[in-house]
Design an enzyme around this catalytic site. Structure first.
Site, PDB file in Angstrom:
ATOM      1  N   CYS A  92       0.731  -5.544  16.215  1.00  0.00           N
ATOM      2  CA  CYS A  92       0.032  -4.680  17.180  1.00  0.00           C
ATOM      3  C   CYS A  92      -1.463  -5.009  17.138  1.00  0.00           C
ATOM      4  O   CYS A  92      -2.028  -5.248  16.063  1.00  0.00           O
ATOM      5  CB  CYS A  92       0.268  -3.209  16.857  1.00  0.00           C
ATOM      6  SG  CYS A  92       2.007  -2.759  16.927  1.00  0.00           S
TER       7      CYS A  92
ATOM      8  N   CYS B 272       3.696  -6.921   8.099  1.00  0.00           N
ATOM      9  CA  CYS B 272       4.426  -6.397   9.269  1.00  0.00           C
ATOM     10  C   CYS B 272       4.554  -7.493  10.323  1.00  0.00           C
ATOM     11  O   CYS B 272       3.595  -8.206  10.598  1.00  0.00           O
ATOM     12  CB  CYS B 272       3.675  -5.199   9.849  1.00  0.00           C
ATOM     13  SG  CYS B 272       4.586  -4.403  11.209  1.00  0.00           S
TER      14      CYS B 272
ATOM     15  N   CYS C  45      -3.968  -3.024  14.781  1.00  0.00           N
ATOM     16  CA  CYS C  45      -3.513  -2.673  13.428  1.00  0.00           C
ATOM     17  C   CYS C  45      -3.867  -3.745  12.395  1.00  0.00           C
ATOM     18  O   CYS C  45      -3.579  -4.932  12.598  1.00  0.00           O
ATOM     19  CB  CYS C  45      -1.997  -2.447  13.451  1.00  0.00           C
ATOM     20  SG  CYS C  45      -1.333  -2.093  11.813  1.00  0.00           S
TER      21      CYS C  45
ATOM     22  N   GLU D 121       0.830  -1.208   0.000  1.00  0.00           N
ATOM     23  CA  GLU D 121       0.000   0.000   0.000  1.00  0.00           C
ATOM     24  C   GLU D 121       0.861   1.255   0.000  1.00  0.00           C
ATOM     25  O   GLU D 121       1.922   1.275   0.622  1.00  0.00           O
ATOM     26  CB  GLU D 121      -0.845   0.062   1.284  1.00  0.00           C
ATOM     27  CG  GLU D 121      -1.852  -1.037   1.414  1.00  0.00           C
ATOM     28  CD  GLU D 121      -2.675  -0.899   2.705  1.00  0.00           C
ATOM     29  OE1 GLU D 121      -3.679  -1.607   2.801  1.00  0.00           O
ATOM     30  OE2 GLU D 121      -2.314  -0.102   3.585  1.00  0.00           O
TER      31      GLU D 121
ATOM     32  N   CYS E  49       2.529   8.490   2.042  1.00  0.00           N
ATOM     33  CA  CYS E  49       2.718   7.535   3.126  1.00  0.00           C
ATOM     34  C   CYS E  49       3.230   6.238   2.490  1.00  0.00           C
ATOM     35  O   CYS E  49       2.543   5.656   1.639  1.00  0.00           O
ATOM     36  CB  CYS E  49       1.366   7.327   3.806  1.00  0.00           C
ATOM     37  SG  CYS E  49       1.420   6.116   5.118  1.00  0.00           S
TER      38      CYS E  49
ATOM     39  N   CYS F   9      -8.598   1.791   3.827  1.00  0.00           N
ATOM     40  CA  CYS F   9      -7.349   2.541   3.839  1.00  0.00           C
ATOM     41  C   CYS F   9      -7.312   3.560   4.960  1.00  0.00           C
ATOM     42  O   CYS F   9      -6.365   4.292   5.115  1.00  0.00           O
ATOM     43  CB  CYS F   9      -7.109   3.250   2.508  1.00  0.00           C
ATOM     44  SG  CYS F   9      -7.989   4.806   2.369  1.00  0.00           S
TER      45      CYS F   9
HETATM   46  N1  SAH Z   1       5.345   0.243  12.357  1.00  0.00           N
HETATM   47  C1  SAH Z   1       5.400   1.668  12.384  1.00  0.00           C
HETATM   48  C2  SAH Z   1       4.835   2.336  11.146  1.00  0.00           C
HETATM   49  C3  SAH Z   1       3.526   1.808  10.605  1.00  0.00           C
HETATM   50  S1  SAH Z   1       2.062   2.124  11.520  1.00  0.00           S
HETATM   51  C4  SAH Z   1       4.748   2.203  13.635  1.00  0.00           C
HETATM   52  O1  SAH Z   1       4.082   1.438  14.317  1.00  0.00           O
HETATM   53  O2  SAH Z   1       4.925   3.366  13.949  1.00  0.00           O
HETATM   54  C5  SAH Z   1       1.809   3.827  11.364  1.00  0.00           C
HETATM   55  C6  SAH Z   1       0.838   4.392  12.415  1.00  0.00           C
HETATM   56  O3  SAH Z   1      -0.502   3.929  12.203  1.00  0.00           O
HETATM   57  C7  SAH Z   1       1.239   3.961  13.822  1.00  0.00           C
HETATM   58  O4  SAH Z   1       1.228   5.005  14.729  1.00  0.00           O
HETATM   59  C8  SAH Z   1       0.152   2.948  14.108  1.00  0.00           C
HETATM   60  O5  SAH Z   1       0.035   2.722  15.430  1.00  0.00           O
HETATM   61  C9  SAH Z   1      -1.062   3.589  13.439  1.00  0.00           C
HETATM   62  N2  SAH Z   1      -2.218   2.685  13.331  1.00  0.00           N
HETATM   63  C10 SAH Z   1      -2.201   1.358  13.161  1.00  0.00           C
HETATM   64  N3  SAH Z   1      -3.450   0.850  13.221  1.00  0.00           N
HETATM   65  C11 SAH Z   1      -4.288   1.892  13.429  1.00  0.00           C
HETATM   66  C12 SAH Z   1      -5.720   2.014  13.594  1.00  0.00           C
HETATM   67  N4  SAH Z   1      -6.514   0.953  13.534  1.00  0.00           N
HETATM   68  N5  SAH Z   1      -6.230   3.251  13.794  1.00  0.00           N
HETATM   69  C13 SAH Z   1      -5.430   4.347  13.843  1.00  0.00           C
HETATM   70  N6  SAH Z   1      -4.083   4.296  13.699  1.00  0.00           N
HETATM   71  C14 SAH Z   1      -3.507   3.078  13.503  1.00  0.00           C
END
Ligand code: SAH
Length: 356
Positions: free
Chosen positions: A126, A122, A129, A102, A115, A341
């Site tokens: 988390c 990944c 995510c 993406e 972005c 997205c």
């Molecule tokens: N791995 C890196 C970069 C990718 S995620 C990191 O974690 O920083 C980029 C951002 O999107 C991070 O702050 C992540 O926590 C956020 N993110 C992931 N899932 C999300 C969600 N469901 N809603 C809002 N932000 C989210």
């Protein structure tokens, strides 16, 4: 001029051209029978004009272009693009090996922010995510990161001003290629280092490693919780990286690079958005000259966290402000148009604000 495959003046598994420096491209053109000055032309067409094939490079002799027509440049193709009402474009790009990543283009009055993904999938997993739920496939090469920026730039027909590493993947798990991409975006595409943001959940030792490169980029830390226990629940890899150590490495980053770090904090209703969490967060960040980006959770299918209401978000924000912490909230527009997205987009909008 028609040529059979066997007559190609290069091997089938030759190295792609994107990612090569001016000196390397100059060597390359000479190895392929062209004078040295063509190296500079090739460099300009790759990084400034976004050539997708050697055939595009009309300043090169036609016969040579035809001979080299299939030589791989390393460009992806647009597999899908969806456009939100506010103009944000989310791309699914097909890499040379067929994998899909993406990238998002976010236009504002003065800027075009991209972005980018740093990995296919990944490994961090988390809890909130969407990318982590799909697992991890491989690291991206630096040129595959640069390609995303070139693709968005030419699709918008506008120069990219900012890049945030907030797409798929954890940049510090792919630090060598991330640093190489940062340098290329800066030197080859001419994007200022201060307009480049690398976002990370933090990997032990890697923030220091990044600091030693002495880049002038923005480092954004995905904090998401004000204490170790809660953080380890939301971010499984945080179990092996105590919050105190993460913050210590951030301090080291600031002292080595002279740059601030920013902190990202997803707001999950009833989980990390209570007044005591805001208080704990303010204590954690005491002494940091920082900016906190609050990201209201963007719902994904796999888990049932909730996004807090506006009141709660405002209260959290005001509580940090009372503690003299610079803080902003970014609500995502255009989410309905392409919910899938949203996550990527919300966070990239957020980072753009961090750059202000
Ligand atoms: N791995 C890196 C970069 C990718 S995620 C990191 O974690 O920083 C980029 C951002 O999107 C991070 O702050 C992540 O926590 C956020 N993110 C992931 N899932 C999300 C969600 N469901 N809603 C809002 N932000 C989210």
């Amino acid at each position: 001029m028609t040529l059979s495959t066997t007559s190609k003046p290069y091997s089938a598994n030759c190295e792609v051209l994107l990612g090569k420096s001016l000196a390397e491209l100059t060597d390359w053109v000479q190895q392929h029978g062209q004078p040295a000055y063509r190296g500079k032309q090739l460099y300009q067409w790759l990084y400034q004009k976004g050539a997708r094939s050697l055939l595009d490079i009309t300043v090169f002799p036609k016969q040579w272009r035809n001979l080299m027509a299939d030589y791989p440049l390393g460009r992806s193709t647009i597999h899908h693009c969806s456009i939100a009402p506010d103009g944000t474009r989310k791309y699914l790009l097909r890499l040379v090996d067929g994998l899909i990543i993406e990238a998002v283009g976010i236009p504002t009055a003065k800027r075009l922010t991209v972005c980018v993904s740093s990995q296919v999938g990944c490994p961090m997993n988390c809890d909130f995510c969407a990318t982590g739920k799909g697992g991890f496939t491989r690291n991206l090469q630096a040129y595959e990161i640069v390609d995303q920026v070139l693709t968005v730039q030419s699709d918008f027909g506008q120069r990219v001003s900012n890049v945030v590493f907030m797409g798929m993947g954890e940049p510090l798990m792919n630090i060598a290629q991330t640093v190489a991409a940062v340098k290329s975006l800066n030197q080859d595409l001419g994007i200022g280092q201060r307009s480049l943001t690398v976002s990370t959940v933090g990997i032990p030792g890697k923030i220091k490693q990044l600091a030693d490169h002495k880049l002038q980029i923005v480092l954004a830390i995905s904090l998401h919780a004000p204490n170790q226990e809660l953080r380890a629940k939301l971010i499984p890899t945080a179990k092996n990286y105590p919050l105190a150590r993460l913050l210590q490495e951030c301090r080291q980053y600031v002292s080595i690079t002279g740059r601030r770090v920013t902190f990202e904090y997803i707001l999950l209703a009833g989980v990390n958005d209570l007044p005591e969490h805001a208080g704990e967060l303010a204590t954690c960040l005491k002494g940091f000259q920082t900016h906190v980006n609050l990201i209201p959770y963007n719902p994904i299918d796999e888990v049932d966290y909730q996004r807090p209401n506006r009141n709660r978000i405002e209260q959290f924000k005001q509580s940090l402000e009372k503690s003299k912490i610079a803080v902003s909230v970014r609500y995502s527009r255009g989410l309905e148009a392409d919910a899938a997205c949203g996550q990527l987009r919300a966070s990239s909008m957020q980072a753009e604000e961090a750059i202000d």
